[in-house]
Write a protein that holds these residues in place. Structure first.
Motif, short mmCIF file in Angstrom:
data_model
loop_
_atom_site.label_atom_id
_atom_site.label_comp_id
_atom_site.label_asym_id
_atom_site.label_seq_id
_atom_site.Cartn_x
_atom_site.Cartn_y
_atom_site.Cartn_z
N PRO A 128 44.73 72.64 35.37
CA PRO A 128 44.85 72.01 36.69
C PRO A 128 43.93 72.65 37.73
O PRO A 128 43.36 71.96 38.58
CB PRO A 128 46.32 72.21 37.05
N VAL A 129 43.78 73.97 37.65
CA VAL A 129 42.90 74.67 38.59
C VAL A 129 41.45 74.28 38.33
O VAL A 129 40.67 74.04 39.26
CB VAL A 129 43.07 76.20 38.46
N ARG A 130 41.08 74.21 37.07
CA ARG A 130 39.71 73.83 36.71
C ARG A 130 39.39 72.43 37.21
O ARG A 130 38.31 72.18 37.75
CB ARG A 130 39.53 73.89 35.19
N ILE A 131 40.34 71.53 37.02
CA ILE A 131 40.13 70.15 37.45
C ILE A 131 39.98 70.08 38.96
O ILE A 131 39.09 69.40 39.50
CB ILE A 131 41.29 69.26 36.98
N ARG A 132 40.85 70.80 39.66
CA ARG A 132 40.81 70.77 41.12
C ARG A 132 39.47 71.31 41.64
O ARG A 132 38.88 70.76 42.57
CB ARG A 132 41.97 71.58 41.69
N ARG A 133 38.99 72.37 41.04
CA ARG A 133 37.73 72.95 41.49
C ARG A 133 36.53 72.06 41.14
O ARG A 133 35.57 71.97 41.90
CB ARG A 133 37.56 74.35 40.91
N ALA A 134 36.62 71.41 40.00
CA ALA A 134 35.54 70.48 39.63
C ALA A 134 35.52 69.29 40.58
O ALA A 134 34.45 68.82 40.99
CB ALA A 134 35.73 70.00 38.19
N LEU A 135 36.71 68.81 40.95
CA LEU A 135 36.79 67.72 41.92
C LEU A 135 36.17 68.14 43.26
O LEU A 135 35.46 67.36 43.90
CB LEU A 135 38.25 67.31 42.14
N GLY A 136 36.45 69.37 43.66
CA GLY A 136 35.88 69.86 44.91
C GLY A 136 34.37 69.92 44.87
O GLY A 136 33.68 69.53 45.81
N ALA A 137 33.83 70.42 43.75
CA ALA A 137 32.37 70.53 43.61
C ALA A 137 31.72 69.16 43.65
O ALA A 137 30.69 68.96 44.30
CB ALA A 137 32.04 71.24 42.30
N LEU A 138 32.32 68.20 42.97
CA LEU A 138 31.76 66.84 42.95
C LEU A 138 31.91 66.17 44.31
O LEU A 138 31.00 65.46 44.77
CB LEU A 138 32.47 66.01 41.87
N GLY A 139 33.04 66.40 44.97
CA GLY A 139 33.25 65.80 46.29
C GLY A 139 32.25 66.29 47.31
O GLY A 139 31.76 65.52 48.13
N ARG A 140 31.93 67.56 47.25
CA ARG A 140 30.97 68.11 48.22
C ARG A 140 29.57 67.55 48.01
O ARG A 140 28.75 67.56 48.93
CB ARG A 140 30.95 69.64 48.12
N LYS A 141 29.29 67.06 46.84
CA LYS A 141 27.98 66.46 46.57
C LYS A 141 27.96 64.96 46.84
O LYS A 141 26.95 64.30 46.63
CB LYS A 141 27.55 66.75 45.13
N GLY A 142 29.11 64.43 47.28
CA GLY A 142 29.15 63.04 47.68
C GLY A 142 29.74 62.07 46.67
O GLY A 142 29.75 60.86 46.92
N TYR A 143 30.25 62.56 45.54
CA TYR A 143 30.80 61.65 44.53
C TYR A 143 32.18 61.17 44.93
O TYR A 143 32.99 61.94 45.46
CB TYR A 143 30.86 62.34 43.17
N SER A 144 32.46 59.91 44.66
CA SER A 144 33.78 59.36 44.95
C SER A 144 34.78 59.96 43.98
O SER A 144 34.42 60.49 42.92
CB SER A 144 33.77 57.83 44.79
N SER A 145 36.06 59.87 44.32
CA SER A 145 37.09 60.44 43.45
C SER A 145 37.10 59.77 42.09
O SER A 145 37.33 60.41 41.06
CB SER A 145 38.47 60.32 44.12
N GLY A 146 36.83 58.44 42.06
CA GLY A 146 36.82 57.73 40.78
C GLY A 146 35.72 58.21 39.86
O GLY A 146 35.96 58.48 38.67
N VAL A 147 34.52 58.31 40.38
CA VAL A 147 33.38 58.78 39.58
C VAL A 147 33.61 60.23 39.15
O VAL A 147 33.33 60.61 38.01
CB VAL A 147 32.07 58.66 40.38
N ALA A 148 34.15 61.03 40.06
CA ALA A 148 34.40 62.44 39.75
C ALA A 148 35.40 62.59 38.61
O ALA A 148 35.20 63.38 37.68
CB ALA A 148 34.90 63.16 41.00
N MET A 149 36.49 61.83 38.66
CA MET A 149 37.51 61.93 37.62
C MET A 149 36.97 61.47 36.27
O MET A 149 37.27 62.07 35.23
CB MET A 149 38.73 61.09 38.02
#
Length: 205
Positions: free
Chosen positions: A150-171
């Motif tokens: 869960p921590v890995r996923i959350r941090r990966a989501l954060g990294a992708l979000g900061r680069k502009g990726y939508s939550s759908g594409v990130a997941m």
């Protein structure tokens, strides 16, 4: 009594020619001063027309002089917003993995015209972004391999979000990378369901 023939040059008031010469020289000097300042700025880093205009005006150059100089620089190719925008898109996407949305925001901040920005952004399509998202996710998940899922996923989501990726594409990108990893025996801890239950968390921007 003799009569003059031919056209005569119009007489000028005393000192008028001198004042005109001084005025022309003054204009040339102003252009040269602004030119030297502009070239120094451009040598340090590429600028858009808007950015260079702001810098020159802030330095005290006259608006009319700045406009004339910028036109000259564009005419000789030393100032090219289209070329700058294309370079920004290439480097931000290939080197940083940023999305078109994030890059478009940067182009707007630099004052680059909307049509020019759109043409530059056309270098990247949806498939390109999806592939880049997977690479960003893979890098982040590799860096956090020792942490709970869960921590890995959350941090990966954060990294992708900061680069502009939508939550759908990130997941989707995260799911793709996690599917490549060896299965972890069920020890009562986190499971595959964690992926669907984990929200963006504090890292999401």
């Amino acid at each position: 009594m003799s009569r003059s023939t031919g056209s005569q040059r119009p007489q000028t008031a005393p000192g008028e020619e001198e004042r005109a010469a001084v005025s022309a020289l003054s204009h040339a000097e102003k252009i040269e001063s602004a030119r030297n300042r502009a070239l120094k700025i451009l040598t340090a880093t590429a600028k858009s027309r808007h950015q260079l205009e702001e810098r020159l005006l802030k330095a005290g150059e006259e608006p009319e002089i700045v406009t004339e100089l910028l036109d000259r620089l564009e005419n000789v190719g030393l100032l090219d917003d289209a070329q700058l925008a294309a370079m920004i898109v290439r480097t931000r996407f290939s080197e940083r993995g940023q999305t078109r949305r994030a890059i478009a925001q940067e182009l707007r901040r630099k004052g680059i015209d909307g049509e020019v920005a759109e043409e530059a952004l056309a270098q990247v399509d949806d498939a390109d972004e999806a592939g880049a998202a997977v690479e960003v996710a893979r890098k982040k998940l590799r860096q956090t391999a020792s942490l709970d899922r869960p921590v890995r996923i959350r941090r990966a989501l954060g990294a992708l979000g900061r680069k502009g990726y939508s939550s759908g594409v990130a997941m989707q990108a995260i799911q793709s990378v996690l599917a490549e990893e060896p299965a972890i025996p069920d020890d009562g801890g986190s499971t595959e369901d964690d992926l669907g239950d984990t929200g963006p968390g504090d890292d999401w921007i």
